[in-house]
Design a protein around this motif. Structure first.
Motif, PDB file in Angstrom:
ATOM      1  N   ARG A  63      37.687  56.018  38.758  1.00  8.29           N
ATOM      2  CA  ARG A  63      37.336  57.216  39.508  1.00  8.29           C
ATOM      3  C   ARG A  63      37.417  56.935  40.990  1.00  8.29           C
ATOM      4  O   ARG A  63      37.226  55.807  41.441  1.00  8.29           O
ATOM      5  N   ASN A  64      37.702  57.968  41.731  1.00  7.45           N
ATOM      6  CA  ASN A  64      37.742  57.896  43.179  1.00  7.45           C
ATOM      7  C   ASN A  64      36.300  58.001  43.679  1.00  7.45           C
ATOM      8  O   ASN A  64      35.659  59.037  43.470  1.00  7.45           O
ATOM      9  N   PRO A  65      35.760  56.962  44.320  1.00  5.74           N
ATOM     10  CA  PRO A  65      34.351  57.011  44.734  1.00  5.74           C
ATOM     11  C   PRO A  65      34.072  58.065  45.805  1.00  5.74           C
ATOM     12  O   PRO A  65      32.959  58.559  45.913  1.00  5.74           O
ATOM     13  N   ALA A  66      35.087  58.438  46.574  1.00  7.90           N
ATOM     14  CA  ALA A  66      34.875  59.440  47.626  1.00  7.90           C
ATOM     15  C   ALA A  66      34.752  60.844  47.054  1.00  7.90           C
ATOM     16  O   ALA A  66      33.939  61.648  47.505  1.00  7.90           O
ATOM     17  N   THR A  67      35.599  61.155  46.039  1.00  9.79           N
ATOM     18  CA  THR A  67      35.608  62.515  45.484  1.00  9.79           C
ATOM     19  C   THR A  67      34.998  62.588  44.098  1.00  9.79           C
ATOM     20  O   THR A  67      34.821  63.675  43.566  1.00  9.79           O
ATOM     21  N   ASP A  68      34.712  61.463  43.492  1.00  7.76           N
ATOM     22  CA  ASP A  68      34.184  61.371  42.124  1.00  7.76           C
ATOM     23  C   ASP A  68      35.185  61.882  41.090  1.00  7.76           C
ATOM     24  O   ASP A  68      34.829  62.155  39.958  1.00  7.76           O
ATOM     25  N   GLU A  69      36.446  61.986  41.487  1.00 11.61           N
ATOM     26  CA  GLU A  69      37.499  62.457  40.591  1.00 11.61           C
ATOM     27  C   GLU A  69      37.922  61.330  39.657  1.00 11.61           C
ATOM     28  O   GLU A  69      38.154  60.205  40.081  1.00 11.61           O
ATOM     29  N   GLU A  70      38.027  61.645  38.355  1.00 10.21           N
ATOM     30  CA  GLU A  70      38.484  60.646  37.380  1.00 10.21           C
ATOM     31  C   GLU A  70      39.996  60.535  37.446  1.00 10.21           C
ATOM     32  O   GLU A  70      40.694  61.516  37.695  1.00 10.21           O
ATOM     33  N   MET A  71      40.493  59.317  37.226  1.00  9.32           N
ATOM     34  CA  MET A  71      41.940  59.077  37.264  1.00  9.32           C
ATOM     35  C   MET A  71      42.263  57.904  36.355  1.00  9.32           C
ATOM     36  O   MET A  71      41.373  57.159  35.940  1.00  9.32           O
ATOM     37  N   THR A  72      43.527  57.751  36.057  1.00  9.95           N
ATOM     38  CA  THR A  72      43.986  56.605  35.275  1.00  9.95           C
ATOM     39  C   THR A  72      44.645  55.617  36.219  1.00  9.95           C
ATOM     40  O   THR A  72      45.589  55.971  36.931  1.00  9.95           O
ATOM     41  N   LEU A  73      44.133  54.407  36.240  1.00 11.73           N
ATOM     42  CA  LEU A  73      44.721  53.356  37.066  1.00 11.73           C
ATOM     43  C   LEU A  73      45.860  52.724  36.271  1.00 11.73           C
ATOM     44  O   LEU A  73      45.681  52.381  35.103  1.00 11.73           O
ATOM     45  N   PRO A  74      47.031  52.559  36.875  1.00  4.84           N
ATOM     46  CA  PRO A  74      48.195  52.055  36.130  1.00  4.84           C
ATOM     47  C   PRO A  74      48.068  50.566  35.782  1.00  4.84           C
ATOM     48  O   PRO A  74      47.291  49.832  36.392  1.00  4.84           O
ATOM     49  N   ALA A  75      48.862  50.158  34.797  1.00  2.00           N
ATOM     50  CA  ALA A  75      48.942  48.738  34.448  1.00  2.00           C
ATOM     51  C   ALA A  75      49.521  47.989  35.640  1.00  2.00           C
ATOM     52  O   ALA A  75      50.302  48.529  36.417  1.00  2.00           O
ATOM     53  N   ARG A  76      49.117  46.731  35.787  1.00  2.74           N
ATOM     54  CA  ARG A  76      49.597  45.951  36.929  1.00  2.74           C
ATOM     55  C   ARG A  76      49.474  44.471  36.623  1.00  2.74           C
ATOM     56  O   ARG A  76      48.835  44.081  35.645  1.00  2.74           O
ATOM     57  N   ARG A  77      50.113  43.682  37.468  1.00  2.00           N
ATOM     58  CA  ARG A  77      49.981  42.229  37.367  1.00  2.00           C
ATOM     59  C   ARG A  77      49.162  41.746  38.559  1.00  2.00           C
ATOM     60  O   ARG A  77      49.317  42.241  39.666  1.00  2.00           O
ATOM     61  N   VAL A  78      48.286  40.780  38.302  1.00  2.24           N
ATOM     62  CA  VAL A  78      47.462  40.213  39.366  1.00  2.24           C
ATOM     63  C   VAL A  78      47.609  38.696  39.341  1.00  2.24           C
ATOM     64  O   VAL A  78      47.928  38.104  38.318  1.00  2.24           O
ATOM     65  N   VAL A  79      47.382  38.086  40.483  1.00  2.14           N
ATOM     66  CA  VAL A  79      47.443  36.630  40.597  1.00  2.14           C
ATOM     67  C   VAL A  79      46.013  36.116  40.770  1.00  2.14           C
ATOM     68  O   VAL A  79      45.263  36.616  41.603  1.00  2.14           O
ATOM     69  N   THR A  80      45.652  35.136  39.959  1.00  2.00           N
ATOM     70  CA  THR A  80      44.346  34.492  40.088  1.00  2.00           C
ATOM     71  C   THR A  80      44.572  33.015  40.389  1.00  2.00           C
ATOM     72  O   THR A  80      45.655  32.477  40.150  1.00  2.00           O
ATOM     73  N   PHE A  81      43.547  32.381  40.920  1.00  2.00           N
ATOM     74  CA  PHE A  81      43.627  30.954  41.235  1.00  2.00           C
ATOM     75  C   PHE A  81      42.462  30.243  40.586  1.00  2.00           C
ATOM     76  O   PHE A  81      41.311  30.682  40.690  1.00  2.00           O
ATOM     77  N   LYS A  82      42.753  29.157  39.884  1.00  2.00           N
ATOM     78  CA  LYS A  82      41.720  28.298  39.311  1.00  2.00           C
ATOM     79  C   LYS A  82      41.884  26.927  39.953  1.00  2.00           C
ATOM     80  O   LYS A  82      42.938  26.315  39.837  1.00  2.00           O
ATOM     81  N   CYS A  83      40.856  26.484  40.649  1.00  2.00           N
ATOM     82  CA  CYS A  83      40.984  25.192  41.331  1.00  2.00           C
ATOM     83  C   CYS A  83      40.855  24.049  40.329  1.00  2.00           C
ATOM     84  O   CYS A  83      40.222  24.182  39.281  1.00  2.00           O
ATOM     85  N   SER A  84      41.439  22.924  40.679  1.00  2.00           N
ATOM     86  CA  SER A  84      41.372  21.743  39.818  1.00  2.00           C
ATOM     87  C   SER A  84      39.978  21.127  39.903  1.00  2.00           C
ATOM     88  O   SER A  84      39.204  21.416  40.826  1.00  2.00           O
ATOM     89  N   GLY A  85      39.673  20.275  38.960  1.00  2.00           N
ATOM     90  CA  GLY A  85      38.389  19.579  38.977  1.00  2.00           C
ATOM     91  C   GLY A  85      38.227  18.721  40.216  1.00  2.00           C
ATOM     92  O   GLY A  85      37.143  18.638  40.792  1.00  2.00           O
ATOM     93  N   LYS A  86      39.320  18.095  40.651  1.00  2.00           N
ATOM     94  CA  LYS A  86      39.263  17.257  41.854  1.00  2.00           C
ATOM     95  C   LYS A  86      38.926  18.085  43.088  1.00  2.00           C
ATOM     96  O   LYS A  86      38.102  17.681  43.906  1.00  2.00           O
ATOM     97  N   LEU A  87      39.549  19.241  43.224  1.00  2.00           N
ATOM     98  CA  LEU A  87      39.279  20.105  44.366  1.00  2.00           C
ATOM     99  C   LEU A  87      37.847  20.651  44.312  1.00  2.00           C
ATOM    100  O   LEU A  87      37.146  20.679  45.305  1.00  2.00           O
ATOM    101  N   ARG A  88      37.420  21.042  43.108  1.00  2.00           N
ATOM    102  CA  ARG A  88      36.050  21.541  42.937  1.00  2.00           C
ATOM    103  C   ARG A  88      35.024  20.464  43.323  1.00  2.00           C
ATOM    104  O   ARG A  88      34.063  20.732  44.018  1.00  2.00           O
TER     105      ARG A  88
END
Length: 96
Positions: A63-88
């Motif tokens: 939903r759009n928080p400004a107008t409270d209008e419901e909508m369908t958000l499209p499928a998408r690809r996202v990039v995530t990062f997982k740090c190594s144990g050494k870096l952590r």
């Protein structure tokens, strides 16, 4: 302070005793390899640093928080990062 491309290029220049142009080109080429690989849907794993993962997100209701209008958000690809144990461990050793 954020670590910028200019700062990274300067560090490469100083560490490897290269010209500013060559150091900047090396950094740009490295980033281009990462971008091409991720845009192709492949994960990137850098030993001792971490893993960039490409994940598929399904379409969902939202939903759009400004107008409270419901909508369908499209499928998408996202990039995530997982740090190594050494870096952590390195990050957490400074916190103690």
């Amino acid at each position: 302070m954020a670590l910028t491309k200019t700062i990274i290029a300067e560090k490469i220049q100083n560490e490897l005793n290269l010209s500013r142009t060559v150091a900047y080109d090396i950094m740009e080429d490295f980033l281009e390899i990462i971008k091409e690989t991720i845009s192709g849907g492949e994960d990137i794993m850098i030993s001792g640093f971490g893993k960039f993962c490409v994940n598929e997100k399904k379409a969902r209701k939202g939903r759009n928080p400004a107008t409270d209008e419901e909508m369908t958000l499209p499928a998408r690809r996202v990039v995530t990062f997982k740090c190594s144990g050494k870096l952590r461990d390195l990050i957490n050793s400074d916190a103690q």
